[in-house]
Design a protein around this motif. Structure first.
Motif, mmCIF file in Angstrom:
data_model
loop_
_atom_site.group_PDB
_atom_site.id
_atom_site.type_symbol
_atom_site.label_atom_id
_atom_site.label_comp_id
_atom_site.label_asym_id
_atom_site.label_seq_id
_atom_site.Cartn_x
_atom_site.Cartn_y
_atom_site.Cartn_z
ATOM 1 N N UNK A 262 0.860 -1.177 0.000
ATOM 2 C CA UNK A 262 0.000 0.000 0.000
ATOM 3 C C UNK A 262 0.901 1.234 0.000
ATOM 4 N N UNK A 263 1.103 1.808 -1.140
ATOM 5 C CA UNK A 263 1.956 2.989 -1.257
ATOM 6 C C UNK A 263 1.580 3.735 -2.519
ATOM 7 N N UNK A 264 2.168 4.887 -2.706
ATOM 8 C CA UNK A 264 1.895 5.657 -3.903
ATOM 9 C C UNK A 264 2.462 4.960 -5.131
#
Length: 298
Positions: A262-264
């Protein structure tokens, strides 16, 4: 910490070292003045504890609180005078890490499994090349080390040798016709009171001054076996095992489902390969802190 304690049980001489250049970069953010660079670098390079103390006393006299700052933020080994004589290594910078980053630079923008496999393949090639080189070498000590000693023996004209016992000698450093410092060399024990020979495993200039008093000195007898051809062969004889490509790897049942992190999302355009230089490295002096757009950290 568990790995660290395990390593120390197997290798009691294991040390935790720190890059001295990074220490100086952090120090320049807190303390300014020429006295630090003029004395900290000689203190870090000094092999003898007395010489280390001489330079550090000047630094602590200028900033008494610096000693506590070093203990709190940089309590690892960064001075040669603190190094164990069993390791035969006197590096105080992380040049090896920088060489590694440059070596794998072309693979940094690959997916993780591709990057690891590309590095593994490059390592296989390197080990095979050095294995062939080690098998072609002859003699006891590596030729490059003997070449270094021959080159170093040509710049010791300022050293005066006074022989005592057959395996001992006094070596006096002379600058501008004045005797500055005197050390004692013990050939059979392979040590010198300057401590450089014990730390590096190679004869120091004082030892070279004593050895060169004889015609055609045999340097190989006085170099530690860490620089031997046999050790080089042992380092690269095992090599890296060969493996198949990813499509032929065996599959194992998993008890979980792995989701992407879950990250950009990765930014548009060519990905960065070069490391981000620090502020003092970029400008030569400390500037204000800048906040990262991606993570918000300074």
């Amino acid at each position: 910490k568990g790995l660290e304690s395990a390593v120390k049980e197997v290798f009691p001489w294991a040390e935790q070292r720190e890059c001295f250049r990074h220490l100086m970069e952090n120090l320049e953010k807190q303390y300014t003045g020429d006295i630090y660079a003029a004395n900290m670098w000689p203190a870090a390079r000094a092999y003898a504890p007395g010489k280390y103390k001489y330079f550090m006393d000047k630094v602590f006299a200028a900033s008494p609180d610096l000693e506590n700052w070093l203990k709190q933020h940089h309590n690892l080994l960064w001075a040669r005078s603190k190094f164990s004589t069993d390791i035969k290594c006197d590096y105080i910078n992380n040049n090896l890490a920088e060489c590694w980053n440059s070596w794998i630079k072309e693979f940094k923008d690959l997916p993780l499994h591709c990057m690891v496999d590309a590095i593994r393949e490059k390592g296989v090639i390197m080990f095979e090349k050095r294995r062939r080189i080690s098998r072609a070498l002859h003699g006891v000590i590596l030729p490059v080390v003997i070449h270094q000693l021959n080159a170093a023996s040509k710049g010791i004209g300022h050293l005066k040798v006074t022989k005592g016992l057959p395996d001992q000698a006094e070596v006096t450093e002379i600058y501008k016709d004045e005797e500055v410092r005197r050390h004692v060399v013990y050939l059979n024990e392979q040590n010198c009171t300057c401590r450089e020979w014990q730390v590096t495993g190679k004869p120091c200039p004082h030892a070279l001054a004593v050895l060169t008093t004889e015609r055609q000195p045999d340097y190989e007898k006085y170099v530690d076996m860490a620089y031997s051809v046999q050790r080089l062969r042992q380092a690269y004889d095992l090599g890296w095992p060969n493996i198949t490509d990813r499509s032929q790897w065996p599959e194992y049942p998993k008890d979980f489902k792995l989701f992407p992190p879950v990250s950009k999302k990765r930014g548009v355009g060519r990905q960065r390969k070069n490391r981000i230089p620090s502020c003092p490295e970029r400008t030569g002096k400390v500037k204000r802190q800048v906040k990262c757009i991606g993570c918000g950290e300074k």
